[in-house]
Scaffold this motif. Structure first.
Motif, PDB file in Angstrom:
ATOM      1  N   GLU A  75       0.878  -1.371  -0.002  1.00  0.00           N
ATOM      2  CA  GLU A  75      -0.116   0.047   0.086  1.00  0.00           C
ATOM      3  C   GLU A  75       0.819   1.157  -0.127  1.00  0.00           C
ATOM      4  O   GLU A  75       0.903   1.931   0.983  1.00  0.00           O
ATOM      5  CB  GLU A  75      -1.061   0.008   1.212  1.00  0.00           C
ATOM      6  N   THR A  77       2.435   5.016  -0.849  1.00  0.00           N
ATOM      7  CA  THR A  77       1.723   6.520  -0.653  1.00  0.00           C
ATOM      8  C   THR A  77       2.570   7.302  -1.655  1.00  0.00           C
ATOM      9  O   THR A  77       2.104   8.617  -1.476  1.00  0.00           O
ATOM     10  CB  THR A  77       1.314   6.951   0.439  1.00  0.00           C
ATOM     11  N   TYR A 102      -5.521   3.383  -4.999  1.00  0.00           N
ATOM     12  CA  TYR A 102      -6.024   4.509  -4.041  1.00  0.00           C
ATOM     13  C   TYR A 102      -7.164   4.490  -3.047  1.00  0.00           C
ATOM     14  O   TYR A 102      -6.937   5.373  -2.368  1.00  0.00           O
ATOM     15  CB  TYR A 102      -6.354   5.683  -5.410  1.00  0.00           C
ATOM     16  N   ALA A 105      -4.436   4.041  -0.565  1.00  0.00           N
ATOM     17  CA  ALA A 105      -3.770   5.438  -0.413  1.00  0.00           C
ATOM     18  C   ALA A 105      -4.660   6.514   0.491  1.00  0.00           C
ATOM     19  O   ALA A 105      -4.095   7.133   1.221  1.00  0.00           O
ATOM     20  CB  ALA A 105      -3.316   6.034  -1.633  1.00  0.00           C
ATOM     21  N   LYS A 108      -4.648   5.920   4.078  1.00  0.00           N
ATOM     22  CA  LYS A 108      -3.450   6.186   4.984  1.00  0.00           C
ATOM     23  C   LYS A 108      -3.267   7.732   4.839  1.00  0.00           C
ATOM     24  O   LYS A 108      -2.681   8.139   5.776  1.00  0.00           O
ATOM     25  CB  LYS A 108      -2.197   5.673   4.284  1.00  0.00           C
ATOM     26  N   TYR A 115      -4.912  12.339  -3.879  1.00  0.00           N
ATOM     27  CA  TYR A 115      -5.413  10.921  -3.983  1.00  0.00           C
ATOM     28  C   TYR A 115      -6.757  10.824  -4.108  1.00  0.00           C
ATOM     29  O   TYR A 115      -7.283   9.866  -4.792  1.00  0.00           O
ATOM     30  CB  TYR A 115      -4.775  10.469  -2.447  1.00  0.00           C
TER      31      TYR A 115
END
Length: 960
Positions: A75, A77, A102, A105, A108, A115
């Motif tokens: 995952e 970013t 995404y 993303a 997080k 994003y």
């Protein structure tokens, strides 16, 4: 200390060489550079993804996917990794994986505008409208910008459009979208034109035309400025929906006063006029007629209005506009259709059209303008004679033809010639008259070339249409007399025209049609390539190429042409998604439903279903030999015989059947009934081919089903019974062939310049369809055999043995229909017989089917025979089963037949090669004599056999 500028991420510097290698197409070096970087920086995720992109582009999809998933599970970013993974998943055609990327993303980094916007666009690529709505609102809450809010509104509209339950869209999705926009209106937060357009779209889909009209005419409507007369056009549309004919009438007149050449407003005015007359509408005695102003609701007022516009145009010193002159003819046409005597007040149509020709006859658009109103004329010859009197021509030359002195005179004369054909005067001539007409048209064409000496190669010659007209008359002569010399002369003339005007698409299209009808496909490939078809043209005119490629034995060209079309259809899904994303970004909301409808239309295209089916059949036919497995081939193309994925009831015919220019009279043009018949025929032939494909796929997946006696043992060995899909498909094929035969009994004929007939008639006439049905029926019989009960099924064995014999007899009958000369040359005349070539192709296809059925039979009979041998050895009895001896005789007969076929094909190739050598010898002799002829001042004629490879119709390697 001064503030430092932006500091570049050191990883960007390290990754730059890999990006450069990928951009330059050096994927191997990109992989090596990524490996070097990963040795030093094992946790550099972007390097792994870039390596995966290199692997993907070098054909190592599995390794690339594994490496990408390794990064995706972490995952990431960082922008570099996310963008690289997005690129990779797009190339893998896995856009659904981008959404997961995404989603992780934004979990997080929940406050990232970038994003969240990427997530919204990822949902847009896969059409997840519900999630798009949620993502849009989440984005608006993070960054309260109007575009994000209206992204969410538009996603609601898309849910309404795509909903299966239309009631749900009218009661939930659209009302919710309306309330969301109304909230912004009340808060006075509407900022852009796109937001007003979206509001208008929602109200229009809800059927709230009154409210939509208030929006357009109100303060919000002032934002509609990007398109010329945008507000007026929307008002006009709404007035028609609401049947407010007085407003429609008044607005049309008002707009025509501003722009008297806008044809759509004339049509709106006439429509509203006759609606008001039918309703008996009367203007109020006091006050304004309506909110748009004065209404002209009587025929007298309409005539006066049109005459006023004409008076203004005729008073101009500059060239007048065409609209008012054509409006007068349109009004006469409508009044005559209603039987109104007032039409006489506007004048005699012949005189009005004559005046129009005087003013606009030197414009190329004159023929298309007047052609619509030719049915108003009563004396065709008198009209043409009057027009000819106005054309300035020189004194007759030695050949008796008077020629124009400049391009304006040429265009006037050309328009008269086109109108003559549209009135049927060309068709009324006898053979001698047509030949004399061709002579005159050729003289005008060759004379007109002098005016285009300074034209660029990409420009058309002024006199090109003379050449096309003469070609059409040649085709008329061929259709009437059956003399194929006329087609050869036509080919020569078109080749001459193409040599002077290499960019003329009409010459190329007609040459393609003639070459295909005569059975010579090789020149067609270059001609079609030179058309440089773009994008949707692969769907609209692609049928011109794919219809004849395989039927004339050019299997390599057929495969290539199918690939061209399929590449466009497969890229359509990805390209349309990008268009939708751009529409969201720039607020072109009204275009998004159009893009969705366009994608759907292409997915349901008749041509798409045809080329996909033909390509799979072609792949199977080209691999139909003992060295390749039918089962492997079927698996590789992902064919599932149980599934019918063609939308038969919702098929879209996107063919452009009028792509070839025609000036024929209305009764000789393609009618709507003929269009319907053509679509029916295409669907019948497609169904025959698709069922044949599924039956071949069924042979690949079938195995000998276990019976109750050996079911347990078969299950232990991993062999399971499969459902009987062979017989249902066979029944469907029989029904379709019967429907096809009934359709052909109607004897439907199409115009030569219209749609080409399918291969259905030739397939049934050759006997190949019935032979293939018999072969599949034989496979069904053999499938039912059982080793334990074989001795008890003597009747079935006899039936199978008789089927073997019948199959061999039918194959020989098809071969006999292939024999003959493809090209006969007698007394200097050529006669082509492309039907023989089509029959030979059908024979080859049938042989492939018989080959697969034979392999299937051998796979079933071989273990049966082995089982019987074991049983007979114990009883010490000889094996003498009818089915085995019949199969052996059948295979021996096939080998003998194949030898005969190969000899026949080699003989055809030898004869065609000899003809070509003779043509070259004749050409050398002709060139030497032409040189002497030109020295004496003669004009060089064009050989009708000038194109290389015209007669090379067979590709021996493909056939073998």
């Amino acid at each position: 200390m001064a503030a430092r500028g932006h500091v570049q991420d050191p990883n960007d510097r390290r990754l730059r060489p890999i990006y450069d290698y990928l951009d330059n197409g050096n994927n191997k070096m990109a992989i090596q550079q990524a490996d070097k970087l990963l040795k030093k920086h094992k946790d550099l995720h972007c390097a792994k993804v870039l390596k995966a992109i290199g692997l993907q582009r070098t054909g190592k999809q599995d390794e690339a996917f594994a490496l990408a998933q390794e990064v995706a599970t972490l995952e990431p970013t960082d922008d570099n990794s996310l963008q690289a993974l997005t690129i990779l998943y797009r190339e893998m055609h896995r856009p659904e994986l981008v959404t997961k990327l995404y989603e992780a993303a934004v979990r997080k980094v929940p406050s990232s505008e970038e994003y969240h916007s990427h997530l919204f666009m990822a949902y847009a690529r896969v059409g997840e409208y519900k999630k798009m709505q949620q993502a849009g609102m989440t984005l608006y809450k993070i960054v309260p910008k109007n575009p994000y809010y209206f992204w969410s509104v538009m996603s609601l509209v898309m849910q309404a459009i795509s909903a299966q339950d239309k009631k749900l869209s009218q009661t939930m999705f659209l009302p919710l979208a309306e309330r969301m926009v109304e909230k912004m209106v009340k808060e006075e937060k509407i900022e852009a034109e796109a937001e007003v357009q979206l509001y208008y779209m929602i109200l229009e889909r809800l059927g709230k035309y009154v409210e939509a009209l208030e929006v357009v005419r109100g303060q919000l409507g002032e934002k509609l400025t990007s398109e010329l007369q945008s507000r007026e056009n929307k008002c006009m549309s709404l007035y028609k929906q609401l049947e407010r004919w007085p407003e429609c009438n008044a607005l049309s007149c008002k707009l025509l006063l501003k722009n008297p050449d806008d044809w759509q407003f004339y049509m709106s005015y006439f429509d509203s006029l006759f609606h008001l007359i039918d309703q008996g509408w009367e203007p109020p005695s006091e006050g304004e007629h309506c909110s748009e102003g004065e209404v002209r609701s009587s025929v007298a007022q309409a005539i006066a209005f049109v005459e006023e516009r004409l008076a203004v145009e005729e008073a101009k010193e500059t060239r007048p506009l065409r609209g008012p002159f054509l409006a007068r003819l349109e009004l006469i046409r409508r009044l005559r259709a209603r039987g109104c005597p007032e039409e006489q007040e506007l004048g005699e149509p012949l005189e009005l059209m004559f005046q129009y020709f005087i003013k606009f006859g030197d414009k190329p658009c004159c023929i298309s303008d007047l052609k619509i109103y030719l049915d108003l004329l009563t004396t065709d010859h008198h009209f043409i004679n009057r027009l000819m009197e106005t054309v300035p021509l020189s004194e007759p030359q030695d050949d008796g033809v008077a020629l124009p002195g400049d391009t304006r005179a040429l265009q006037r004369h050309l328009c008269v010639a086109q109108l003559s054909r549209a009135l049927g005067l060309h068709h009324a001539l006898d053979t001698t008259g047509k030949l004399d007409l061709i002579r005159q048209l050729k003289s005008h064409y060759r004379h007109g070339l002098q005016f285009g000496k300074s034209c660029l190669k990409t420009e058309l010659q002024f006199s090109d249409m003379y050449c096309l007209l003469a070609s059409h008359v040649y085709i008329d002569l061929w259709a009437e007399t059956g003399d194929e010399t006329m087609l050869w002369q036509c080919l020569g003339l078109l080749e001459e025209g193409l040599s002077h005007s290499s960019s003329n698409a009409q010459f190329k299209l007609l040459l393609i049609l003639l070459f295909c009808r005569m059975g010579a496909f090789e020149p067609v490939v270059d001609l079609y390539s030179s058309l440089d078809a773009k994008h949707v043209q692969h769907d609209t005119i692609g049928f011109l190429l794919t219809r004849y490629a395989e039927s004339l034995g050019q299997f390599a060209a057929a495969s290539q042409s199918c690939n061209f079309s399929l590449r466009f259809f497969h890229s359509n899904q990805k390209d349309t998604s990008e268009y939708i994303i751009q529409a969201y970004k720039y607020g072109a909301f009204e275009k998004i439903p159009e893009f969705i409808a366009f994608r759907s239309r292409l997915n349901r295209s008749l041509h798409f279903a045809q080329v996909r089916t033909e390509r799979m059949l072609l792949d199977l036919f080209l691999e139909a030999d003992l060295s390749s497995s039918l089962e492997d081939n079927v698996k590789s193309m992902g064919l599932c015989p149980e599934e019918d994925d063609i939308p038969w009831t919702d098929m879209r015919d996107n063919r452009d059947l009028t792509v070839l220019t025609s000036w024929d009279p209305a009764d000789r043009q393609l009618s709507e009934e003929q269009r319907s018949f053509s679509l029916q025929e295409e669907l019948l032939w497609l169904k025959v081919r698709f069922l044949t494909l599924r039956l071949v796929g069924t042979l690949a997946v079938l195995s000998h089903p276990p019976t109750p006696r050996n079911a347990e043992k078969a299950a232990e060995n991993g062999v399971v019974a499969k459902p009987d899909i062979l017989r249902p498909l066979l029944d469907q094929l029989n029904t379709t062939l019967q429907n096809g035969a009934q359709f052909l009994e109607r004897g439907v004929q199409y115009p030569f310049l219209g749609p080409s007939p399918t291969r259905l008639a030739h397939a049934l006439a050759s006997g190949s369809c019935h032979c293939q049905v018999l072969a599949f029926q034989l496979a069904a019989y053999v499938q039912e055999l059982d080793a334990a009960a074989l001795e008890e099924t003597t009747e079935v064995q006899t039936q199978i043995s008789n089927s073997f014999k019948s199959l061999l007899i039918q194959l020989k009958e098809i071969l006999n229909k292939c024999k003959g000369d493809l090209l006969e040359v007698k007394e200097g005349q050529c006669k082509t017989q492309p039907t023989l070539l089509e029959n030979l192709v059908f024979f080859v296809e049938t042989v492939c089917v018989v080959h697969w059925v034979s392999c299937f039979c051998a796979g079933v009979l071989r273990p049966l025979k082995a089982s019987l041998q074991k049983r007979k050895k114990k009883k010490k009895e000889p094996i003498s089963m009818v089915v085995f001896s019949g199969f052996q005789e059948f295979t021996a007969g096939l080998q003998s037949l194949f030898s005969e076929v190969l000899d026949h094909i080699k003989g055809q190739e030898t004869s065609l090669t000899a003809l070509k050598l003779g043509e070259l010898t004749l050409e050398e002799w002709t060139v030497s004599h032409l040189a002497a002829y030109k020295q004496r001042g003669g004009r060089e004629p064009l050989s009708p056999m000038s194109r290389d490879g015209l007669f090379m119709c067979l590709d021996q390697q493909d056939w073998e």
